[in-house]
Design an enzyme around this catalytic site. Sequence first.
Site, PDB file in Angstrom:
ATOM      1  N   PHE A 134       0.857  -1.191   0.000  1.00 38.04           N
ATOM      2  CA  PHE A 134       0.000   0.000   0.000  1.00 38.04           C
ATOM      3  C   PHE A 134       0.888   1.234   0.000  1.00 38.04           C
ATOM      4  O   PHE A 134       1.750   1.385   0.864  1.00 38.04           O
ATOM      5  CB  PHE A 134      -0.932   0.025   1.221  1.00 38.04           C
ATOM      6  N   ASP A 219       9.259   2.199   1.320  1.00 36.54           N
ATOM      7  CA  ASP A 219       8.135   2.978   1.824  1.00 36.54           C
ATOM      8  C   ASP A 219       8.063   2.748   3.330  1.00 36.54           C
ATOM      9  O   ASP A 219       7.598   1.710   3.798  1.00 36.54           O
ATOM     10  CB  ASP A 219       6.844   2.543   1.124  1.00 36.54           C
ATOM     11  N   LYS A 248       3.052   9.819   8.313  1.00 37.76           N
ATOM     12  CA  LYS A 248       2.408   9.340   9.535  1.00 37.76           C
ATOM     13  C   LYS A 248       3.041   9.920  10.815  1.00 37.76           C
ATOM     14  O   LYS A 248       2.912  11.097  11.050  1.00 37.76           O
ATOM     15  CB  LYS A 248       2.360   7.805   9.525  1.00 37.76           C
TER      16      LYS A 248
HETATM   17  C1  LIG Z   1      -0.615   5.294   5.075  1.00 37.79           C
HETATM   18  C2  LIG Z   1       0.402   4.842   4.086  1.00 37.79           C
HETATM   19  C3  LIG Z   1       0.622   5.549   2.881  1.00 37.79           C
HETATM   20  C4  LIG Z   1      -0.236   6.714   2.475  1.00 37.79           C
HETATM   21  O1  LIG Z   1      -0.097   7.806   3.300  1.00 37.79           O
HETATM   22  P1  LIG Z   1      -1.110   9.054   3.169  1.00 37.79           P
HETATM   23  O2  LIG Z   1      -0.577  10.048   4.139  1.00 37.79           O
HETATM   24  O3  LIG Z   1      -2.480   8.537   3.505  1.00 37.79           O
HETATM   25  O4  LIG Z   1      -1.040   9.521   1.766  1.00 37.79           O
HETATM   26  C5  LIG Z   1       1.639   5.125   2.070  1.00 37.79           C
HETATM   27  N1  LIG Z   1       2.403   4.055   2.372  1.00 37.79           N
HETATM   28  C6  LIG Z   1       2.217   3.350   3.506  1.00 37.79           C
HETATM   29  C7  LIG Z   1       3.108   2.190   3.809  1.00 37.79           C
HETATM   30  C8  LIG Z   1       1.203   3.700   4.398  1.00 37.79           C
HETATM   31  O5  LIG Z   1       1.000   2.977   5.512  1.00 37.79           O
END
Ligand SMILES: *Cc1c(COP(=O)(O)O)cnc(C)c1O
Length: 394
Positions: A134, A219, A248
Site C-alpha cells: 500500500f 516505503d 504518519k
Molecule cells: C498510510 C500509508 C501511505 C499513504 O499515506 P497518506 O498520508 O495517507 O497519503 C503510504 N504508504 C504506507 C506504507 C502507508 O501505511
Amino acid sequence: MNFDEIKNLYDNYVIANYGRLPFAITKGKGSKIWDSTGKEYLDMFPGWAVSGIGHCHDKVVNAICDQAKELIHIDNSFYNEKQAVLGKMLSERSFGGKFFFCNSGAEANEAALKLSRLHTAKNKYKIISFEGGFHGRTMGAVTATAQPKYHKGFLPLVPGFIYLPFNDIDALKAAFDDEVCAVIVEPIQGEGGVRPATPEFLATIRELCDANEALVIWDEVQTGMGRTGKWFGYQHYDIVPDIMSLAKTLGGGISIGAIGVRAEVAASLVPGTHASTFGGNPLACAASIATIEAIEEEKLIENTIKMGQYTMEKLAELQTRHSCIKEVRGKGLMLGIILDRPGADIVAACWTKGVRINCTQNTVIRFMPPMVVTAQEIDAAVGILDAVMTEMSI
Ligand SMILES: *Cc1c(COP(=O)(O)O)cnc(C)c1O
C-alpha cells in the site's frame, strides 16, 4: 455540538467517502481519546499511526504553539531554519542522505517515483511493486499499490508499473530487466496485513537494483520513526535504500511527509523538477523536530521494544486460549493478530468496551498502540480483546 448535530452537518456538507463509526472524537491525550459524550477509549491504533507518539504530546503541542506565534507558513522561495534542522536530524538518524518535504505519505511516494524516473538512464522507466503493498491514493501511488480493489473505477492507471508477488525471489529475478528504474517495497506491509519482507527478498532487491542501476525505494510511511523498534525499518536489515519515504508519525499529528535520499540521487532533483507549496513549512517542521526530541528524551524507541515484547507475550498467551487466532506477528509496536475469520465484529465489540483497534485485509487485527503506551494500558486493552473473544466463544 452533540453527535447528531455533527452527523447532520456531515450528511449535508461532507462527502461520504469514508466508512465512519457513529462517534465524534473531541479530545485525545497519550493513549486515550474521548468522544462527544465524554466516554473514554484506549486508542491502540492512534490516527492510523499518525499520532504515533500519542495524542497531543506536550512537547509537540508546545512546539506548535511557539512556532505559530512566529511564523506558520513560508513558501520554499526562502530558507527556513526549522526545515534545515529537521533535515539534519533525520539525516543523522538514517543513512546520511538529503531530504525533500511534502505533506503526506502518498506525496512522499510520488516524489520517490518521479525522482526514480528522473535520476536513472533514459531507457529506464519500469517500476516494480508488490502484491499486498500500500503506497497511497494519488494516481502514481495508487498505481504502485498492487491491489485491484484500489484500482476499480480509476483505469487507465499510470503506465510502466509491474506487480509481483511479495517475498517471491524467483518472480523478482525473472521480471527484472535493464528498463527497471525502481523497486518500491514496504519492509513490513502494513495495510497488507502486517506482513514482513524476508531478509533474503530485500537483499535480492538491493542486488538486482545495483546490478541494473535501478533505485531501491523503501516505503517507511508506516514503519518509520521508531514504530518497529528502530528509527527506520531498514535498520533491522543490513541493507540501505536509495530513497525512503516517511509520513504518519513524522509530524506528531501534523501533516508532513518526506523522502530521504542518498546524496548522489538527491542531486537530480533540481529546481523545476518537483515541488510542494505547503511542503516543509515551519509549523510542520517544528512539530516534527519536537516529535524526534520527544522520542529521544523520553526513550520511546526503548519503550516500543519493551512494550512490543510485552504485548507479543500477552497475545501469544491469548492465542493458547482462543482458537480464532492463527498467528501473531510484527516488530516493535507494529503487531498483527491473524484470525481464521473476519475481524470486523471483534473490532466493533472492542470499541463498545472502550478499546480502539483496526482490522485490515478482512482477517488481520492491527494492534499498533502509541509509542508512549504503558504496560497497564496494554493489560487493559488485551484484557478487553480477551473478554470479547471469550464472549464470542472463539
Ligand atoms: C498510510 C500509508 C501511505 C499513504 O499515506 P497518506 O498520508 O495517507 O497519503 C503510504 N504508504 C504506507 C506504507 C502507508 O501505511
